[in-house]
Design an enzyme around this catalytic site. Structure first.
Site, PDB file in Angstrom:
ATOM      1  N   ASP B   8       0.772  -1.176   0.153  1.00 52.25           N
ATOM      2  CA  ASP B   8      -0.052  -0.096   0.001  1.00 52.25           C
ATOM      3  C   ASP B   8       0.749   0.980   0.079  1.00 52.25           C
ATOM      4  O   ASP B   8       1.556   1.764   0.928  1.00 52.25           O
ATOM      5  CB  ASP B   8      -0.893  -0.083   1.211  1.00 52.25           C
ATOM      6  CG  ASP B   8      -1.627   1.247   1.432  1.00 52.25           C
ATOM      7  OD1 ASP B   8      -1.777   2.074   0.429  1.00 52.25           O
ATOM      8  OD2 ASP B   8      -2.309   1.456   2.738  1.00 52.25           O
ATOM      9  N   LYS B  88       2.445  11.420  -3.299  1.00 50.21           N
ATOM     10  CA  LYS B  88       1.484  10.761  -4.172  1.00 50.21           C
ATOM     11  C   LYS B  88       0.559  11.829  -4.592  1.00 50.21           C
ATOM     12  O   LYS B  88      -0.080  11.532  -5.711  1.00 50.21           O
ATOM     13  CB  LYS B  88       0.551   9.843  -3.100  1.00 50.21           C
ATOM     14  CG  LYS B  88      -0.338   8.853  -3.755  1.00 50.21           C
ATOM     15  CD  LYS B  88      -0.982   7.769  -2.932  1.00 50.21           C
ATOM     16  CE  LYS B  88      -1.963   6.908  -3.332  1.00 50.21           C
ATOM     17  NZ  LYS B  88      -2.208   6.047  -2.437  1.00 50.21           N
ATOM     18  N   GLU B 191      -7.224   0.604  -4.432  1.00 52.53           N
ATOM     19  CA  GLU B 191      -7.231   0.461  -3.125  1.00 52.53           C
ATOM     20  C   GLU B 191      -8.627  -0.051  -2.262  1.00 52.53           C
ATOM     21  O   GLU B 191      -8.701  -0.994  -1.451  1.00 52.53           O
ATOM     22  CB  GLU B 191      -6.968   1.705  -2.321  1.00 52.53           C
ATOM     23  CG  GLU B 191      -5.402   1.947  -2.567  1.00 52.53           C
ATOM     24  CD  GLU B 191      -5.152   3.276  -2.449  1.00 52.53           C
ATOM     25  OE1 GLU B 191      -5.854   4.176  -2.125  1.00 52.53           O
ATOM     26  OE2 GLU B 191      -3.811   3.765  -2.697  1.00 52.53           O
ATOM     27  N   ASP B 213     -13.284   5.027   1.200  1.00 55.11           N
ATOM     28  CA  ASP B 213     -11.874   5.028   1.509  1.00 55.11           C
ATOM     29  C   ASP B 213     -11.450   6.456   1.390  1.00 55.11           C
ATOM     30  O   ASP B 213     -11.501   7.073   0.459  1.00 55.11           O
ATOM     31  CB  ASP B 213     -11.214   4.264   0.176  1.00 55.11           C
ATOM     32  CG  ASP B 213      -9.771   4.364   0.540  1.00 55.11           C
ATOM     33  OD1 ASP B 213      -9.196   4.891   1.528  1.00 55.11           O
ATOM     34  OD2 ASP B 213      -8.760   3.622  -0.351  1.00 55.11           O
TER      35      ASP B 213
END
Lengths: 213, 625
Positions: B8, B88, B191, B213
């Site tokens: 992850d 990210k 994800e 999420d």
């Protein structure tokens, strides 16, 4: 004839090798890809089960550690399978695909108003124009928006009726296949569905805009 | 074939996990047996790289010295070295695509290019290179942890998770990062989809699941249908620039409201305020109000934040997530009442308000028994074992989050593959020439939901050809657009008459070209061996520093809990470790860290007990008053 990238056997076009069960990137039509007869009526439950069963055998996740040609075959075979399933699952897409198989398609952009919808279309366009011209946030605008919202319900009902008619016709056409007649009627009903779809989208957009304003 | 690991690569934290005895487990890669590796990379002016907790220490911030003076410490950016957090947010973006709030945080080299580049000293780094450092730290850490447990194993093949709503460029950049870290990226997995695997929901009856999420930097909502081991994503929606970071920023604005603008933008001040904001936000999950303090030179900001006030700040962001949920449910052709289970993912779902709102929307209490910070990595490990053929009939059918199309006459986007189409999928489109003897056809590939090409994201441009000179409309070239199981586009062209394959030279509009990656790889290989040794040494040194620092702090607070004999044994190991830490013998450092761990374990347990007791007493006093 097509050659299996895993065992090399030459065979009739299939997504799965008859010998070793490996995926093959065969160029197949949607019905052949799912291994079902070329018919307009389809049992959706059975179609989904078939799709899942084939996915389990073909999906790239099953071949992550295989040689490149096998991985590639799995990728292409799964892409064909997925596209076929999505096309056949939806009655409208299935109808359009049927036309395509018979060398026909709906007129470009479908500009011509189907005659039986002419009156409805005219009224809706009129209302949308009035709504655009009404001063924003006025009682008049709100009244028109309410009318258009009501009209949307009517359009949806017409759409639902057309879709039901399409499915009823599928049954009839499968029983008495007359290519010429079928293509003609299929084209007529699909073009009114496409037209209604565009109209509903326009109405939704206008309503969305009036809400935002 | 070596084992596949699940990674992850998060905005705030990164984790690596693998299957152990049939169940997914995270691997402790940080010091102190921690699984979470902060996604923070410090680059010193000389290019030396540090990842994780020690990198946070190097972030520019203000600190109160022993004499009470407030000092600015850390790498201030540019020529002074930099500490990159939330890299990210920059993955796969062109210079012109950086969100305004992300622009001021770092020093960038030339923002007009197709790739964002951080300027640090004389060197520039792409987000993929920075992410590769995080991946390397995970790889090294996992190999070290496995080795220490007597299970020598190399980490070579991985599954990396990405936000479901990542576009083609962001996915490609993630894959590039894996390659730069020397890893084979077997699959990119979304994800939320990975998270749904972690709960073992396939063992239930068939049903519809929503995965909510809400992480540090991104928001995703995915709706899945689960039937006989097949996890089929029906629809996904999200926002790649919406997360807990945004809430922190609002708290920072409130904290620094009275300061002059110049001071607000100071990286030391801003970061100190950000740390205080994040901590306050976390505390408010358990308490109703908390003090927030930011120490500035000659002045300190002391404010009080209540949970109510925090929730008012968070509300606009939460409203945006719920709107996305509505869209996803509608795209799945369902209503919220059709959802049988809701899975919570990401640290931001710890906020009580988020849980309440999600429960209200879907009329069901969300599942939250798995740590929302670990669930994605655990799911990635499950998917890794699916890829190794070890999960029987279990299979994931994911979708492409954004429509793909080409620019046609008048700058209109013609959709070829609609969003929420199951992948892999392909579509073939015929092209021909518009004028006589035309030898090339230009094709512009787009991704997005808007009508006009200019409002969609440019994915790539390519030229078809050379085409034999012929009258207009005669040549027939069939172009196949294929989206693979990673959600990444591949293009192929074939001359329909000759059946000959055309080479297609796709120029990505954003991101790195293959040549650039090759060059970076070559540079990395040159330094490879030395790099590896050095990296290992640095990571062992960091471990040593961490354990020494922690011990010093504990002895300061709880020194009374150690008896003299114990203290003497500790001091002896500490002394040897202090000496070894300056040297280059990494095995010795590792051995001494281990030894120190052993001698201090009984003490650490007593400290833990005492700390809990203290916290409880304090709490009861607060409750009484």
């Amino acid at each position: 004839m097509i050659e299996c990238p895993s065992c090399g056997r030459r065979q009739a076009s299939l997504l799965i090798c008859a010998d070793c069960g490996s995926p093959i990137a065969a160029p197949l039509d949607c019905f052949a890809a799912l291994g079902i007869p070329r018919k307009l009526t389809i049992d959706l439950g059975a179609l989904e089960r078939r799709y899942h069963e084939l996915s389990r055998k073909l999906h790239p996740d099953r071949f992550a550690s295989s040689a490149a040609p096998v991985r590639d075959a799995s990728l292409h075979a799964t892409a064909t399978l997925t596209r076929s399933y999505r096309t056949l699952r939806d009655p409208v897409a299935r109808g359009l695909y049927w036309l395509e198989l018979n060398g026909e398609k709906l007129a470009e952009n479908n500009k011509r108003v189907p005659p039986e919808l002419a009156e409805l279309v005219f009224e809706v366009q009129e209302q949308l124009a009035e709504m655009r011209d009404a001063p924003a946030d006025s009682d008049a605008a709100r009244g028109l928006a309410a009318q258009v919202a009501q009209r949307r319900g009517q359009l949806q009902a017409t759409m639902d009726a057309s879709l039901a008619e399409l499915e009823r016709n599928f049954v009839t056409w499968d029983r008495r296949p007359d290519e010429k007649m079928l293509t003609f009627e299929l084209k007529a009903i699909l073009s009114s569905i496409a037209y209604l779809g565009t109209l509903i989208r326009d109405v939704d957009r206008a309503l969305e805009n009036s809400k935002a304003a | 074939m070596s084992r596949i690991f699940g990674i992850d690569l998060g905005t705030t934290n990164s984790l690596i996990a693998a299957m152990e005895d049939g169940a997914p487990r995270v691997i402790a890669v940080g010091g102190n047996q921690r699984a979470l590796l902060p996604s923070v990379v410090a680059i010193a002016p000389d290019g030396a790289i540090t990842v994780g907790e020690p990198a946070i220490e190097m972030e520019p911030h203000l600190t109160v010295e022993r004499d009470g003076r407030v000092a600015a410490v850390g790498f201030a950016g540019g020529e002074y070295g930099a500490v990159i957090r939330s890299v990210k947010r920059y993955m796969g973006l062109g210079g012109d695509e950086i969100a305004p709030e992300d622009r001021a945080r770092y020093t960038f080299a030339d923002l007009s290019g197709p790739v964002v580049r951080f300027q640090i000293g004389k060197r520039v780094f792409t987000p993929s290179q920075i992410s590769a450092e995080i991946l390397r730290a995970l790889k090294d850490g996992a190999e070290r942890a496995l080795g220490a447990a007597g299970k020598e194993e190399k980490v070579e093949r991985v599954v990396i998770t990405v936000p479901a709503y990542f576009n083609d460029g962001q996915r490609q950049a993630t894959k590039d990062a894996g390659r730069l870290a020397g890893l084979e990226v077997v699959r990119l997995v979304n994800e939320p989809t990975a998270a749904s695997l972690a709960y073992g929901l396939n063992k239930r009856e068939a049903g519809n699941v929503a995965v909510f999420d809400f992480g540090g930097g991104t928001f995703d909502i995915s709706i899945l249908s689960i039937k006989e081991g097949i996890f089929e994503v029906l629809a996904t929606n999200g926002d790649t620039h919406l997360g807990g970071d945004d809430i922190d920023r609002v708290i920072v604005d409130w904290l620094l409201a009275e300061l002059p603008d110049a001071l607000k933008l100071d990286r030391h001040v801003w970061n100190s305020a950000r740390m205080a904001a994040e901590n306050a936000k976390k505390r408010l999950t358990d308490v109703a109000e908390t003090p927030v303090v930011v120490e500035l030179p000659g002045h300190s900001i002391r404010k009080h934040l209540t949970r109510d006030a925090l929730e008012r700040m968070a509300e606009p962001f939460l409203a945006r997530t719920l709107k996305r949920c509505e869209l996803a449910v509608a795209d799945a052709k369902l209503t919220p009442a059709d959802i049988d289970a809701v899975v919570l993912v990401g640290g931001s779902t710890r906020m009580p308000l988020v849980r309440q709102r999600v429960a209200a929307m879907f009329h069901t209490e969300p599942l939250c028994s798995i740590d929302p910070d670990q669930i994605v990595a655990l799911g990635a490990a499950v998917q890794a074992s699916v890829l190794m053929g070890m999960q029987g009939d279990m299979l994931l059918l994911d979708v492409v989050p954004l429509s793909l199309g080409i620019e046609t006459m008048g700058g209109v986007m013609e959709r070829l593959i609609h969003r929420n189409t199951t992948i892999p999928t392909s579509v073939a489109e015929g092209f021909t020439t518009a004028v006589d003897n035309q030898t090339h056809v230009d094709i512009h590939v787009l991704q997005g939901e808007r009508e006009l090409a200019k409002d969609c994201r440019s994915l790539a441009r390519f030229k078809l050809g050379p085409i034999q000179p012929q009258p207009a409309g005669v040549p027939r070239i069939e172009v196949t657009f294929l989206i693979d199981a990673n959600g990444i586009l591949n293009v192929n062209a074939r001359d329909e008459r000759t059946g000959r394959e055309h080479s297609v030279d796709v120029k990505p509009s954003y991101g790195l070209t293959d040549d650039e990656i090759e060059r970076m790889l070559e540079e990395a290989i040159d330094l490879g061996e030395q790099d590896l040794e050095e990296r290992l040494l640095i990571s062992y040194r960091n471990d040593a520093e961490q354990i020494l620092g922690a011990l010093r702090k504990q002895l300061g607070e709880f020194g009374a809990l150690v008896d003299d004999g114990e203290r003497a044994r500790m001091d002896e190991v500490v002394e040897r470790l202090e000496a070894a830490r300056i040297g280059t013998d990494r095995d010795l450092i590792a051995k001494l860290v281990e030894e120190l761990n052993e001698v201090t374990t009984p003490f650490a347990e007593r400290v833990m007990d005492a700390a809990i007791k203290l916290a409880l007493e304090k709490k009861s006093v607060e409750e009484l008053s």
